[in-house]
Design an enzyme around this catalytic site. Sequence first.
Site, PDB file in Angstrom:
ATOM      1  N   THR A   1      16.299   3.118   8.344  1.00 44.39           N
ATOM      2  CA  THR A   1      16.953   4.271   7.723  1.00 44.39           C
ATOM      3  C   THR A   1      16.493   5.570   8.375  1.00 44.39           C
ATOM      4  O   THR A   1      17.313   6.418   8.756  1.00 44.39           O
ATOM      5  CB  THR A   1      16.667   4.289   6.204  1.00 44.39           C
ATOM      6  OG1 THR A   1      17.150   3.056   5.648  1.00 44.39           O
ATOM      7  CG2 THR A   1      17.330   5.471   5.521  1.00 44.39           C
TER       8      THR A   1
ATOM      9  N   ASN B   1      25.760  -5.686   9.493  1.00 41.57           N
ATOM     10  CA  ASN B   1      24.811  -6.369   8.621  1.00 41.57           C
ATOM     11  C   ASN B   1      25.464  -7.361   7.673  1.00 41.57           C
ATOM     12  O   ASN B   1      24.844  -8.318   7.246  1.00 41.57           O
ATOM     13  CB  ASN B   1      23.991  -5.342   7.814  1.00 41.57           C
ATOM     14  CG  ASN B   1      24.845  -4.247   7.227  1.00 41.57           C
ATOM     15  OD1 ASN B   1      25.555  -3.561   7.950  1.00 41.57           O
ATOM     16  ND2 ASN B   1      24.790  -4.078   5.927  1.00 41.57           N
TER      17      ASN B   1
ATOM     18  N   HIS C   1      11.268  -5.369   9.645  1.00 41.13           N
ATOM     19  CA  HIS C   1      11.361  -6.406   8.600  1.00 41.13           C
ATOM     20  C   HIS C   1      12.589  -7.291   8.730  1.00 41.13           C
ATOM     21  O   HIS C   1      12.767  -8.237   7.978  1.00 41.13           O
ATOM     22  CB  HIS C   1      11.236  -5.783   7.200  1.00 41.13           C
ATOM     23  CG  HIS C   1      12.436  -5.051   6.684  1.00 41.13           C
ATOM     24  ND1 HIS C   1      13.299  -5.614   5.778  1.00 41.13           N
ATOM     25  CD2 HIS C   1      12.912  -3.805   6.923  1.00 41.13           C
ATOM     26  CE1 HIS C   1      14.246  -4.737   5.464  1.00 41.13           C
ATOM     27  NE2 HIS C   1      14.033  -3.626   6.155  1.00 41.13           N
TER      28      HIS C   1
ATOM     29  N   CYS D   1      21.451  -3.412   0.236  1.00 46.75           N
ATOM     30  CA  CYS D   1      21.456  -2.018  -0.199  1.00 46.75           C
ATOM     31  C   CYS D   1      22.543  -1.730  -1.212  1.00 46.75           C
ATOM     32  O   CYS D   1      22.520  -0.696  -1.858  1.00 46.75           O
ATOM     33  CB  CYS D   1      21.628  -1.091   1.001  1.00 46.75           C
ATOM     34  SG  CYS D   1      20.341  -1.365   2.197  1.00 46.75           S
TER      35      CYS D   1
HETATM   36  N1  PLP Z   1      20.895  -0.489   9.508  1.00 50.95           N
HETATM   37  C1  PLP Z   1      21.284  -1.742   9.275  1.00 50.95           C
HETATM   38  C2  PLP Z   1      22.425  -2.314  10.052  1.00 50.95           C
HETATM   39  C3  PLP Z   1      20.633  -2.517   8.303  1.00 50.95           C
HETATM   40  O1  PLP Z   1      21.038  -3.753   8.063  1.00 50.95           O
HETATM   41  C4  PLP Z   1      19.557  -1.933   7.588  1.00 50.95           C
HETATM   42  C5  PLP Z   1      18.880  -2.689   6.512  1.00 50.95           C
HETATM   43  O2  PLP Z   1      19.493  -3.442   5.788  1.00 50.95           O
HETATM   44  C6  PLP Z   1      19.180  -0.612   7.890  1.00 50.95           C
HETATM   45  C7  PLP Z   1      19.867   0.073   8.858  1.00 50.95           C
HETATM   46  C8  PLP Z   1      18.056   0.063   7.166  1.00 50.95           C
HETATM   47  O3  PLP Z   1      16.808  -0.432   7.599  1.00 50.95           O
HETATM   48  P1  PLP Z   1      15.486  -0.234   6.720  1.00 50.95           P
HETATM   49  O4  PLP Z   1      15.591  -1.193   5.582  1.00 50.95           O
HETATM   50  O5  PLP Z   1      14.364  -0.587   7.636  1.00 50.95           O
HETATM   51  O6  PLP Z   1      15.436   1.185   6.297  1.00 50.95           O
END
Ligand code: PLP
Length: 388
Positions: free
Chosen positions: A74, A151, A201, A325
Site C-alpha cells: 500500500t 489480485n 507477505h 481488502c
Molecule cells: N496491491 C495488490 C495487487 C495487492 O494484492 C495488495 C494486497 O492485497 C496490495 C497492493 C497491498 O499490499 P499490502 O497488504 O502489503 O499493503
Amino acid sequence: MSSRLIYLDNNATTAVLPEAVREMVPFLSVYYGNPSSAYSLGQESKKAVQSARRRVARLLGSLEEEIVFTSGGTESDNSALWSAVRTSGKRELVTTTVEHPAIHRFCQELEREGYRVRRLPVGSDGRLDPADVARAIHSETAVVSVMWANNETGVLFPIREIGEICRAQGVLFHTDAVQAAAKVPINVAEVPVDLLSISAHKFGGPKGIGVLYVRQGVPFLPYLWGGSQESGRRAGTENVAAIVGMGRAAELASERIHEYADRVGQLRDKFERTILAGLPEVRINGHPTARVPNTCNLCFQNVESEALLLELDRQGIQASGGSACSTGSAKPSRVLVEMGLSVREAYASVRFSLGWSQTEEEIEQAASAVVEAVRRIREKLPAALAAK
Ligand code: PLP
C-alpha cells in the site's frame, strides 16, 4: 475450525517461510541495534539491511540502490503515485478499472484534490489492450499505473508493451507487482518500468514490509519525511527484522521461481479440471492461460459465494469471495463487475489461491469438497431459481 487447515487464500497473505523466521528472530532480540548507529550493534543491523537489499534486488533484476524499503504494498503504491504527480507537476494519471484499492482509492483522493484520472477498461477476460494506454497518454499525463497481475483473477497485464509505450512518450510508468513477484519472473533490466511495488507477505515474508523499486535517474519525492534512511527516500527507523525476513523470502523465491510455476501451476490446473469436470455451470473468471500460476477465480452459477465459503470453512478450507481488502463489504467485486460479470455472477464467484507448500492431496481433497458443497447448495435451490 476443523483441525486440518487447507489454506487456499495465498493472494491475501502467506505463512512466513520457516527459513525467513529463523533469520529474523536474532534481529528482534540479539541484534536490536539501530542501523543508523555507528557502534557495532548498529552496524550489524545495517549489514543485515544491506544484505536483504541485495537479495531483493536480485529477485527484481535491479541495482541495490534502486530498492527502497517501505511498510508494504500500500505504501509503495501510494508513494509511487504521489512522487510521480509531485515531481512531474502534471495533473493527470492513467490507470485501469481493476487496480487494487491501494491504487484505486489513492486515485480517488487525488481526484478530490483536482487531479484527473483516466481509468482504462479491461475486456471480459480481464486483460488490457496496450493500444488503449497509447491513446490515453497526452501532454498532461504524470504517470501510467497498471498492475502486473490482478489480485482477484491472477490475470497478467502486458507490462513490457505498456512500458515501451510510456518510455517512447516520455511518461513515467508504475506497476503494482504485488501479486506477480515470486510467481512470474520480473526483470526490470529488461522491462521498462520506472517504479514498481512489491510486498513481502505475498511470497513468504512477514507482513508490514515491502519495497518500492525506483529506477536510477527517475525523479523521486519521498512520501515520509524525517531521518535520512533509505538514502533520504523513506524516513523512519528501518523495520530490520521484517527487512531480513523479506530478504530471505526473496532469495528463496529467486531460487525456486521456475519450480514454483511448474508445481503450483500443475496443482492449480488439476484443481480447476476436477471442479469443471464435476460440476455443470462453472466458469473461470479471467483469461485461462495469461494468469499467475497460483490463482483460480471461479463463478458457480446459482451459488452464493458466501454460503459456499462458509461451508468450506466448516471443513477447514480457506478461500475468499474477492480480495481480502474488500471482505466484509456488502458490495460485489469491482474487478469482476468491470470485466462484465453481472452482480449476481460476481456474488457467485470465489477466489482460490494456492501456496508454495500446497500438496496434491490437499488439492484433491479441496476440489472434491468444493464439488460436493456446490451440489448440496444447488439442491436446496427453489426450482424456479435453479431453472434460470
Ligand atoms: N496491491 C495488490 C495487487 C495487492 O494484492 C495488495 C494486497 O492485497 C496490495 C497492493 C497491498 O499490499 P499490502 O497488504 O502489503 O499493503
